[in-house]
Design a protein around this motif. Sequence first.
Motif, PDB file in Angstrom:
ATOM      1  N   ARG A  85      77.717 -34.175  78.284  1.00 38.35           N
ATOM      2  CA  ARG A  85      78.866 -33.934  79.074  1.00 38.35           C
ATOM      3  C   ARG A  85      79.598 -35.331  79.481  1.00 38.35           C
ATOM      4  O   ARG A  85      80.715 -35.558  79.586  1.00 38.35           O
ATOM      5  CB  ARG A  85      79.095 -32.937  80.170  1.00 38.35           C
ATOM      6  CG  ARG A  85      78.764 -31.664  79.810  1.00 38.35           C
ATOM      7  CD  ARG A  85      79.411 -30.724  80.841  1.00 38.35           C
ATOM      8  NE  ARG A  85      78.890 -31.031  82.126  1.00 38.35           N
ATOM      9  CZ  ARG A  85      78.062 -30.464  82.985  1.00 38.35           C
ATOM     10  NH1 ARG A  85      77.434 -29.503  82.133  1.00 38.35           N
ATOM     11  NH2 ARG A  85      77.520 -30.802  84.056  1.00 38.35           N
ATOM     12  N   LEU A  86      78.544 -36.309  79.270  1.00 33.10           N
ATOM     13  CA  LEU A  86      78.892 -37.537  79.783  1.00 33.10           C
ATOM     14  C   LEU A  86      79.633 -38.452  78.578  1.00 33.10           C
ATOM     15  O   LEU A  86      80.498 -39.484  78.777  1.00 33.10           O
ATOM     16  CB  LEU A  86      77.788 -38.506  80.174  1.00 33.10           C
ATOM     17  CG  LEU A  86      77.111 -37.750  81.308  1.00 33.10           C
ATOM     18  CD1 LEU A  86      75.741 -38.904  81.461  1.00 33.10           C
ATOM     19  CD2 LEU A  86      77.653 -37.644  82.595  1.00 33.10           C
ATOM     20  N   ILE A  87      79.447 -37.926  77.437  1.00 33.46           N
ATOM     21  CA  ILE A  87      80.057 -38.605  76.200  1.00 33.46           C
ATOM     22  C   ILE A  87      80.949 -38.141  75.510  1.00 33.46           C
ATOM     23  O   ILE A  87      81.074 -36.690  75.373  1.00 33.46           O
ATOM     24  CB  ILE A  87      78.700 -39.144  75.117  1.00 33.46           C
ATOM     25  CG1 ILE A  87      78.148 -37.714  74.729  1.00 33.46           C
ATOM     26  CG2 ILE A  87      77.731 -39.795  75.972  1.00 33.46           C
ATOM     27  CD1 ILE A  87      77.085 -37.840  73.775  1.00 33.46           C
ATOM     28  N   ARG A 153      74.897 -47.339  78.585  1.00 31.89           N
ATOM     29  CA  ARG A 153      75.321 -48.571  79.579  1.00 31.89           C
ATOM     30  C   ARG A 153      75.912 -49.586  78.630  1.00 31.89           C
ATOM     31  O   ARG A 153      76.682 -50.280  79.185  1.00 31.89           O
ATOM     32  CB  ARG A 153      74.193 -48.813  80.468  1.00 31.89           C
ATOM     33  CG  ARG A 153      74.322 -50.013  81.518  1.00 31.89           C
ATOM     34  CD  ARG A 153      73.378 -50.216  82.390  1.00 31.89           C
ATOM     35  NE  ARG A 153      72.338 -50.803  81.838  1.00 31.89           N
ATOM     36  CZ  ARG A 153      72.187 -52.164  81.417  1.00 31.89           C
ATOM     37  NH1 ARG A 153      73.146 -53.011  82.048  1.00 31.89           N
ATOM     38  NH2 ARG A 153      71.180 -52.594  80.786  1.00 31.89           N
ATOM     39  N   ARG A 154      75.155 -49.776  77.524  1.00 34.06           N
ATOM     40  CA  ARG A 154      75.514 -51.013  76.606  1.00 34.06           C
ATOM     41  C   ARG A 154      76.625 -50.610  75.758  1.00 34.06           C
ATOM     42  O   ARG A 154      77.389 -51.461  75.363  1.00 34.06           O
ATOM     43  CB  ARG A 154      74.484 -51.314  75.802  1.00 34.06           C
ATOM     44  CG  ARG A 154      73.045 -51.917  76.446  1.00 34.06           C
ATOM     45  CD  ARG A 154      72.268 -52.395  75.634  1.00 34.06           C
ATOM     46  NE  ARG A 154      71.659 -51.468  74.455  1.00 34.06           N
ATOM     47  CZ  ARG A 154      70.887 -50.727  74.943  1.00 34.06           C
ATOM     48  NH1 ARG A 154      69.983 -50.733  76.097  1.00 34.06           N
ATOM     49  NH2 ARG A 154      70.542 -49.838  73.783  1.00 34.06           N
ATOM     50  N   SER A 164      81.668 -43.905  84.753  1.00 36.98           N
ATOM     51  CA  SER A 164      81.487 -45.341  84.328  1.00 36.98           C
ATOM     52  C   SER A 164      80.132 -45.800  84.078  1.00 36.98           C
ATOM     53  O   SER A 164      79.023 -44.915  84.135  1.00 36.98           O
ATOM     54  CB  SER A 164      81.664 -45.895  85.713  1.00 36.98           C
ATOM     55  OG  SER A 164      80.598 -45.551  86.713  1.00 36.98           O
ATOM     56  N   PRO A 165      80.096 -47.157  83.451  1.00 34.06           N
ATOM     57  CA  PRO A 165      78.613 -47.517  82.953  1.00 34.06           C
ATOM     58  C   PRO A 165      77.937 -47.510  84.211  1.00 34.06           C
ATOM     59  O   PRO A 165      76.521 -47.549  83.741  1.00 34.06           O
ATOM     60  CB  PRO A 165      79.255 -48.951  82.418  1.00 34.06           C
ATOM     61  CG  PRO A 165      80.546 -48.893  81.935  1.00 34.06           C
ATOM     62  CD  PRO A 165      81.207 -47.922  83.047  1.00 34.06           C
ATOM     63  N   GLU A 166      78.049 -47.872  85.346  1.00 35.34           N
ATOM     64  CA  GLU A 166      77.375 -47.857  86.433  1.00 35.34           C
ATOM     65  C   GLU A 166      76.810 -46.444  86.616  1.00 35.34           C
ATOM     66  O   GLU A 166      75.606 -46.516  87.226  1.00 35.34           O
ATOM     67  CB  GLU A 166      78.223 -48.332  87.686  1.00 35.34           C
ATOM     68  CG  GLU A 166      77.380 -48.305  88.994  1.00 35.34           C
ATOM     69  CD  GLU A 166      76.308 -49.368  89.075  1.00 35.34           C
ATOM     70  OE1 GLU A 166      75.443 -49.131  89.955  1.00 35.34           O
ATOM     71  OE2 GLU A 166      76.411 -50.413  88.283  1.00 35.34           O
ATOM     72  N   TYR A 167      77.406 -45.304  86.423  1.00 36.91           N
ATOM     73  CA  TYR A 167      76.868 -44.314  86.695  1.00 36.91           C
ATOM     74  C   TYR A 167      75.746 -43.884  85.639  1.00 36.91           C
ATOM     75  O   TYR A 167      74.520 -43.434  86.048  1.00 36.91           O
ATOM     76  CB  TYR A 167      77.712 -43.077  86.523  1.00 36.91           C
ATOM     77  CG  TYR A 167      77.260 -41.707  86.750  1.00 36.91           C
ATOM     78  CD1 TYR A 167      77.049 -41.106  87.575  1.00 36.91           C
ATOM     79  CD2 TYR A 167      76.950 -40.982  85.432  1.00 36.91           C
ATOM     80  CE1 TYR A 167      76.594 -39.848  87.777  1.00 36.91           C
ATOM     81  CE2 TYR A 167      76.279 -39.694  85.448  1.00 36.91           C
ATOM     82  CZ  TYR A 167      76.340 -39.266  86.975  1.00 36.91           C
ATOM     83  OH  TYR A 167      75.758 -37.798  86.776  1.00 36.91           O
ATOM     84  N   ALA A 168      75.895 -44.392  84.582  1.00 30.83           N
ATOM     85  CA  ALA A 168      74.761 -44.356  83.146  1.00 30.83           C
ATOM     86  C   ALA A 168      73.486 -45.059  83.831  1.00 30.83           C
ATOM     87  O   ALA A 168      72.249 -44.725  83.510  1.00 30.83           O
ATOM     88  CB  ALA A 168      75.330 -44.931  82.089  1.00 30.83           C
TER      89      ALA A 168
END
Length: 222
Positions: A85-87, A153-154, A164-168
């Motif tokens: 669900r994140l992507i 994240r990358r 957000s990438p920070e969440y990942a």
Amino acid sequence: MSAAPDEVEQPDAGARVSDTDRMTAFSDGVFAIVITLLVIDLRVPEYHEGELLTDLLDEGASYLAFVVSFVYIGVLWLNHHALLRLIRGTTLALSWINLGVLFGAVIIPFPTAVLASAFTQGDTDDQRAAVALYALSAALMSAPWLVFFGYLRRHPALLRRGVSPEYARRQRLRPVTGLILYGLGGLLGWFVNPLLGLLAVIFMISYHAVTSEGLPRWLTRR
């Protein structure tokens, strides 16, 4: 020319990005098969007349191993569902990483069968080996999850809007915890007591169940 229906906007030059429908469907199918395979190792015990209840109770360890692994696969599926669900799309590399996640899931029936056999027919040494094998399998399963979060994240363009990438980055703590504590559970089962090692594994399964939607921000705040 418009993009094909199974493609979404490219996050990086030269990277083909497809939607996640096929990945989700395939993954759900794999989890469904794995969780069904667990029941194959449950069997009706051979018994003499009037001794069915006793023999069923003697198989209690097999039933416990089935329940633990059923819940474990269920928790993995919930975590995987939350992960997808994140992507908003997937690349070839991410699809390979997802196969690594699924590989970790499909091997679970084997250490489950070994665990059930050791606790119904084996001695303490057999039980130590079985718990260590189960914990090692669970620890190694955490590795592709760590790679999955690192890849997201990358490649933040693969994340859905609002993620957000920070969440990942924060969620990488969960597979790291799995690698360490499942490994410690295996060592505990091997060197101290197999039941304690099994309890450590059950504790980690509970941890992943509680955090299936991700670690809260306050828990990872520095």
